[in-house]
Design a protein around this motif. Structure first.
Motif, short mmCIF file in Angstrom:
data_model
loop_
_atom_site.label_atom_id
_atom_site.label_comp_id
_atom_site.label_asym_id
_atom_site.label_seq_id
_atom_site.Cartn_x
_atom_site.Cartn_y
_atom_site.Cartn_z
N LEU A 53 0.84 -1.20 0.00
CA LEU A 53 0.00 0.00 0.00
C LEU A 53 0.88 1.25 0.00
O LEU A 53 0.58 2.22 -0.70
CB LEU A 53 -0.93 0.00 1.21
CG LEU A 53 -1.80 1.24 1.37
CD1 LEU A 53 -2.74 1.41 0.17
CD2 LEU A 53 -2.60 1.18 2.66
N ARG A 57 0.80 4.32 -2.68
CA ARG A 57 0.62 5.70 -2.22
C ARG A 57 1.88 6.55 -2.38
O ARG A 57 1.90 7.71 -2.00
CB ARG A 57 0.19 5.72 -0.76
CG ARG A 57 -1.09 4.98 -0.47
CD ARG A 57 -2.26 5.82 -0.85
NE ARG A 57 -3.49 5.11 -0.56
CZ ARG A 57 -4.65 5.69 -0.53
NH1 ARG A 57 -4.74 6.97 -0.76
NH2 ARG A 57 -5.73 4.99 -0.29
N GLU A 58 2.95 5.93 -2.89
CA GLU A 58 4.24 6.59 -3.08
C GLU A 58 4.82 7.13 -1.77
O GLU A 58 5.47 8.17 -1.74
CB GLU A 58 4.16 7.67 -4.15
CG GLU A 58 3.87 7.09 -5.52
CD GLU A 58 3.92 8.13 -6.63
OE1 GLU A 58 3.83 9.35 -6.37
OE2 GLU A 58 4.08 7.69 -7.79
#
Length: 157
Positions: A53, A57-58
């Motif tokens: 995740l 979401r970087e």
């Protein structure tokens, strides 16, 4: 000469993007050293999900759990036989009530205990697999851990 800062022994105080595989392995080694090899084997999957995740979401550029396998962590788990005593089963009722769980979750626990089924088998159960007249529930091979069909008897024979 610049000195490398000391890294804490746990990752709780680190930013996600600064955590390396060595940090993850240190945590897993600590868990295993406490005698919890099974938990140490399960943690990489949970951490992989979290870092997956974070990648989306970087928040991180790479997943530090990549390449970590059971053989690197807790190793082969021994088969366990666990039997609940009558006192533990009686105590379960109060514990479930105190756990603030949904009624459906509490019911699922009782069904699993009564039928010796796994959560995946229960959640994938379909009405068509249950024959109330015969008192049976057929778990198809593709829903069971060992890939074999199982018949669960829902009443005494």
């Amino acid at each position: 000469m610049q000195q490398t800062p000391q890294r804490p022994g746990k990752v709780g105080d680190c930013h996600a993007d600064s955590i390396r595989r060595a940090d993850i392995m240190s945590v897993l080694d600590t868990v295993k050293a406490c005698g919890a090899a099974r938990l140490a084997n399960r943690l990489p999957a949970e951490l992989r999900q979290m870092f997956g995740l974070a990648l989306v979401r970087e928040i991180v550029a790479a997943d530090p759990t990549t390449g970590i396998e059971k053989k690197h962590v807790g190793g082969q788990e021994e088969e366990r036989e666990r039997v609940l005593s009558e006192a533990e089963i009686r105590a379960l009722s109060a514990r479930l009530a105190d756990a603030n769980l949904l009624n459906s979750t509490q019911h699922a626990v009782w069904v699993m205990l009564a039928t010796l089924t796994r959560i995946g088998e229960l959640t994938r159960a379909r009405r068509a697999a249950i024959d109330l007249a015969a008192g049976t529930w057929i778990i198809p091979a593709d829903h069971s851990k060992n890939a074999k069909e199982h018949t669960i008897y829902l009443r005494q024979h």
